[in-house]
Design an enzyme around this catalytic site. Structure first.
Site, PDB file in Angstrom:
ATOM      1  N   HIS A 136     -65.262  99.634   3.733  1.00  0.00           N
ATOM      2  CA  HIS A 136     -66.725 100.264   3.143  1.00  0.00           C
ATOM      3  C   HIS A 136     -67.520 101.171   3.985  1.00  0.00           C
ATOM      4  O   HIS A 136     -68.014 102.157   3.605  1.00  0.00           O
ATOM      5  CB  HIS A 136     -67.511  98.900   2.830  1.00  0.00           C
ATOM      6  N   LEU A 188     -78.452 119.879  -5.695  1.00  0.00           N
ATOM      7  CA  LEU A 188     -77.487 118.778  -6.270  1.00  0.00           C
ATOM      8  C   LEU A 188     -78.098 117.777  -6.753  1.00  0.00           C
ATOM      9  O   LEU A 188     -79.161 117.225  -6.221  1.00  0.00           O
ATOM     10  CB  LEU A 188     -76.429 118.393  -5.400  1.00  0.00           C
ATOM     11  N   ASP A 192     -63.273 103.587  -5.536  1.00  0.00           N
ATOM     12  CA  ASP A 192     -62.386 102.234  -5.620  1.00  0.00           C
ATOM     13  C   ASP A 192     -61.232 102.340  -4.171  1.00  0.00           C
ATOM     14  O   ASP A 192     -61.019 103.308  -3.853  1.00  0.00           O
ATOM     15  CB  ASP A 192     -61.657 101.911  -6.749  1.00  0.00           C
ATOM     16  N   TRP A 212     -57.744  99.811   1.570  1.00  0.00           N
ATOM     17  CA  TRP A 212     -57.566 100.713   2.816  1.00  0.00           C
ATOM     18  C   TRP A 212     -57.564 100.074   4.081  1.00  0.00           C
ATOM     19  O   TRP A 212     -56.964 100.090   5.013  1.00  0.00           O
ATOM     20  CB  TRP A 212     -58.747 101.742   2.735  1.00  0.00           C
TER      21      TRP A 212
HETATM   22  C1  FPP Z   1     -64.654  99.594  -4.256  1.00  0.00           C
HETATM   23  O1  FPP Z   1     -63.706  99.067  -3.433  1.00  0.00           O
HETATM   24  C2  FPP Z   1     -66.037  99.800  -3.564  1.00  0.00           C
HETATM   25  C3  FPP Z   1     -67.169  99.170  -3.564  1.00  0.00           C
HETATM   26  C4  FPP Z   1     -67.368  97.986  -4.417  1.00  0.00           C
HETATM   27  C5  FPP Z   1     -68.419  99.683  -2.806  1.00  0.00           C
HETATM   28  C6  FPP Z   1     -68.702 101.123  -2.878  1.00  0.00           C
HETATM   29  C7  FPP Z   1     -69.383 101.547  -1.520  1.00  0.00           C
HETATM   30  C8  FPP Z   1     -69.229 102.613  -0.816  1.00  0.00           C
HETATM   31  C9  FPP Z   1     -67.960 103.717  -0.984  1.00  0.00           C
HETATM   32  C10 FPP Z   1     -69.739 102.396   0.362  1.00  0.00           C
HETATM   33  C11 FPP Z   1     -71.138 102.842   0.620  1.00  0.00           C
HETATM   34  C12 FPP Z   1     -71.783 103.604  -0.579  1.00  0.00           C
HETATM   35  C13 FPP Z   1     -72.965 104.425  -0.422  1.00  0.00           C
HETATM   36  C14 FPP Z   1     -73.596 105.120  -1.671  1.00  0.00           C
HETATM   37  C15 FPP Z   1     -73.585 104.539   0.994  1.00  0.00           C
HETATM   38  P1  FPP Z   1     -63.111  97.807  -3.234  1.00  0.00           P
HETATM   39  O2  FPP Z   1     -63.981  96.939  -2.231  1.00  0.00           O
HETATM   40  O3  FPP Z   1     -63.390  97.247  -4.643  1.00  0.00           O
HETATM   41  O4  FPP Z   1     -61.752  98.081  -2.825  1.00  0.00           O
HETATM   42  P2  FPP Z   1     -60.552  97.238  -3.240  1.00  0.00           P
HETATM   43  O5  FPP Z   1     -60.210  97.243  -4.675  1.00  0.00           O
HETATM   44  O6  FPP Z   1     -59.123  98.002  -2.679  1.00  0.00           O
HETATM   45  O7  FPP Z   1     -60.741  95.928  -2.789  1.00  0.00           O
END
Ligand code: FPP
Length: 236
Positions: free
Chosen positions: A30, A124, A13, A18
């Site tokens: 992302h 893994l 998260d 960020w």
């Molecule tokens: C949550 O942060 C994150 C996500 C919904 C997406 C997770 C994706 C990645 C880490 C990128 C790629 C992943 C792979 C497997 C290649 P948020 O957007 O909810 O953050 P916020 O709460 O600060 O808005």
């Protein structure tokens, strides 16, 4: 517990925050998050972890803006294309959990290709949750069981916790020992609800793009030692 026997699951998260706190687009966060996935998977291999499960996209994430959903799907594709060879070389066996419904065929083909290419890797097991929601997973499992009852392959008396577990997407995985959520939110957000009833939870303040391999390694060491002390107390 040895790290090879351990299953760590992570709710990644804080990508959006960020980026926005730095005046950038959420998708840049992302993209940084995807780079972080690469370094954390490498750290998991280097530290000898057995199972790592990452929450990449939830069944609720479709409610985000079309641009963000599209951007995330493109990022998953780019990640698979870019990381396939590296994952194979490092001995990472990749699997996916979640519903395939709603994912485009190009992404599904890439996912299937990655699973096939890494199926014999043994260092893994990396499980990526895409279009995953715990309630959705349990609902789909109930559907599969109901079908078997309908056809007479099972009777309602056969329905046990083990039977339900065996119909989940995670049927080949051990339960997570530790669930980490980054970015200071104290929620589980529909992630592995059936599987994590006995898991420990760790809520980290750091956002996912800032979650370093060093921090991850120190958490693993801490958890392993804590678990060992607990074992020693039990043996008294
Ligand atoms: C949550 O942060 C994150 C996500 C919904 C997406 C997770 C994706 C990645 C880490 C990128 C790629 C992943 C792979 C497997 C290649 P948020 O957007 O909810 O953050 P916020 O709460 O600060 O808005």
């Amino acid at each position: 517990m040895e790290l090879f026997d351990m299953h760590v699951a992570i709710i990644m998260d804080g990508n959006g925050r960020w980026a926005t706190t730095r005046g950038m687009q959420r998708l840049i966060g992302h993209a940084r998050g995807a780079e972080r996935v690469r370094s954390i998977v490498e750290a998991a291999v280097d530290n000898g972890l057995g199972h790592l499960t990452l929450f990449a996209f939830s069944t609720e994430n479709w409610k985000r803006s079309e641009a963000e959903v599209k951007g995330l799907m493109a990022l998953f594709k780019r990640f698979i294309r870019a990381e396939k060879a590296n994952l194979f070389t490092k001995g990472v066996k990749v699997r996916f959990i979640g519903s395939r419904d709603g994912l485009d065929t190009a992404l599904l083909d890439l996912m299937d290709g990655l699973v096939a290419q890494t199926q014999d890797c043994a260092r893994l097991v990396l499980t990526i949750a895409i279009n995953y929601g715990g309630r959705d997973e349990i609902t789909r499992a109930i559907g599969r069981i109901a079908k078997k009852v309908e056809t007479g392959a099972l009777s309602s008396d056969d329905i046990t916790e083990k039977l339900v577990t065996d119909h989940l997407d995670t049927r080949d995985l051990p339960e997570p020992d530790l669930v980490i959520r980054t970015s200071g939110e104290y929620r589980v957000s529909n992630f592995l609800p059936w599987q994590s009833v006995y898991s420990e939870y760790l809520f980290e303040q750091t956002t996912w793009p800032d979650f370093t391999p060093e921090l991850f390694a120190s958490i693993l060491t801490e958890y392993k030692n804590r678990d060992r002390r607990y074992g020693a107390v039990l043996q008294k």
